[in-house]
Design a protein around this motif. Structure first.
Motif, PDB file in Angstrom:
ATOM      1  N   GLY A   1       0.825  -1.201   0.000  1.00 21.47           N
ATOM      2  CA  GLY A   1       0.000   0.000   0.000  1.00 21.47           C
ATOM      3  C   GLY A   1       0.860   1.254   0.000  1.00 21.47           C
ATOM      4  O   GLY A   1       1.336   1.693  -1.046  1.00 21.47           O
ATOM      5  N   THR A   2       1.086   1.814   1.170  1.00 22.51           N
ATOM      6  CA  THR A   2       1.882   3.048   1.243  1.00 22.51           C
ATOM      7  C   THR A   2       3.363   2.788   0.999  1.00 22.51           C
ATOM      8  O   THR A   2       4.103   3.715   0.656  1.00 22.51           O
ATOM      9  CB  THR A   2       1.730   3.727   2.625  1.00 22.51           C
ATOM     10  N   HIS A   3       3.790   1.547   1.195  1.00 16.93           N
ATOM     11  CA  HIS A   3       5.192   1.180   1.006  1.00 16.93           C
ATOM     12  C   HIS A   3       5.298  -0.108   0.204  1.00 16.93           C
ATOM     13  O   HIS A   3       4.330  -0.867   0.092  1.00 16.93           O
ATOM     14  CB  HIS A   3       5.904   0.986   2.356  1.00 16.93           C
TER      15      HIS A   3
ATOM     16  N   PRO B   1       9.033   3.906   0.121  1.00 15.33           N
ATOM     17  CA  PRO B   1       7.753   4.568  -0.180  1.00 15.33           C
ATOM     18  C   PRO B   1       7.243   4.153  -1.562  1.00 15.33           C
ATOM     19  O   PRO B   1       8.030   4.032  -2.508  1.00 15.33           O
ATOM     20  CB  PRO B   1       8.101   6.055  -0.121  1.00 15.33           C
ATOM     21  N   GLU B   2       5.939   3.930  -1.643  1.00 17.26           N
ATOM     22  CA  GLU B   2       5.342   3.379  -2.860  1.00 17.26           C
ATOM     23  C   GLU B   2       5.697   4.171  -4.117  1.00 17.26           C
ATOM     24  O   GLU B   2       6.130   3.610  -5.122  1.00 17.26           O
ATOM     25  CB  GLU B   2       3.815   3.313  -2.658  1.00 17.26           C
TER      26      GLU B   2
END
Length: 327
Positions: A278-280, A298-299
């Motif tokens: 998701g975010t990463h 980080p994504e």
């Protein structure tokens, strides 16, 4: 020396035959705080909680509460209350009668015990369900009934044995917030057994990490996460790599590991797995000596320059982020 509302364990040991479940642990719990006993199955955390409650005998050592030794007292006389994992509600009693049960056993008259039970139900936001039976409640509602029933005795310390384990993930997160809020409102100590690192970090003022019947590390939640003392704590808490360097073993947070192309000054590594979170993005790689290192990227940064299993990469980090382990 313990003072009012302090709970202290002095060389507390529990043996089952030749098996040592808890091995001479010492710890002083601060009053009016939320503490999580954290560790893998079989580490001794539940045995410790049950000894504090009086549901298990102490083989050796002492348990002090407000300066008095409660080790030999029955559970009802200790100043503690226990909320069990399975809630243990009486199926034939209403919500109100379940909450009032301990007062009934003490001979408190109906009017007074119902008035007190109603106060507890208001505290856990269940007033409208007071006349229902447990089977007519959701899992989260049953949990709040069990909580109200434990709190009606006005304990100095509330003991919670994996209280969120039976709930679905969404409700578990919601109930974490309710427990934390309730502890602050009541101003009493909560001691909560869990094997979930996320749960402990979300709830606890203090985390006590147990492993193999002893306390491996205890301290403020942020300190235990950011400054693990041992390899076990670093790995069990998650979010860290443990790396063997010539100077010893070090922990470094996964989000402090940066990825570049292999160049001079970076550590050569090969990508072994990539997991979107998701975010990463979690990128697992292998370095010299067959050690595995995870980088949490980080994504947006990852997808700008993506990497795949088999790719050669360079790893680097700021040396100030390396945390030396003592064991």
């Amino acid at each position: 020396m313990s003072t009012k509302h302090d709970l202290e364990l002095l060389s507390v040991t529990k043996r089952y035959g030749s098996t040592v479940a808890v091995d001479a642990i010492n710890h002083k719990f601060q009053p009016a705080t939320y503490t999580c006993l954290l560790g893998p199955s079989g580490c001794g955390k539940s045995s410790t909680l049950r000894m504090i409650a009086g549901h298990e005998s102490v083989t050796e050592g002492s348990i002090l509460l407000s300066g008095r030794d409660v080790s030999a007292l029955p559970p009802a006389n200790r100043g503690t209350a226990m909320m069990f994992q399975n809630y243990a509600l009486f199926p034939h009693l209403s919500v109100r009668d379940n909450v009032a049960f301990s007062l009934k056993m003490k001979g408190v008259d109906t009017k007074e015990r119902y008035a007190t039970a109603n106060e507890m139900l208001e505290l856990v936001d269940l007033t409208d369900l007071a006349d229902r039976l447990p089977e007519q409640l959701s899992g989260g509602q049953q949990q709040r009934v069990a909580l109200a029933r434990a709190l009606i005795t006005r304990p100095e310390v509330l003991l919670l044995d994996e209280p969120l384990s039976a709930l679905d993930p969404f409700l578990r997160i919601r109930m974490r917030g309710e427990l934390k809020k309730l502890q602050k409102e009541l101003g009493i100590s909560f001691i909560h057994v869990t094997h979930g690192q996320d749960e402990a970090l979300a709830l606890a003022d203090e985390i006590v990490v147990m492993n193999d019947a002893v306390i491996e590390q205890a301290g403020a939640a942020r300190d235990v996460f950011n400054a693990p003392k041992t390899r076990f704590v670093a790995q069990f808490m998650g979010g860290h790599n443990v790396i063997a360097l010539p100077e010893g073993h070090f922990a470094i947070r996964t989000d402090a590991v940066a990825i570049t192309a292999p160049t001079k000054g970076t550590m050569d590594a090969q990508v072994t797995a990539v997991e979107y979170q998701g975010t990463h993005v979690s990128l697992l790689s292998r370095i010299a000596g067959d050690q595995e290192v995870t980088a949490l990227v980080p994504e947006a940064q990852y997808f700008t320059t993506p990497h795949h299993p088999g790719d050669q990469i360079g790893l680097h980090w700021d040396a100030t982020n390396l945390h030396q382990l003592t064991a």
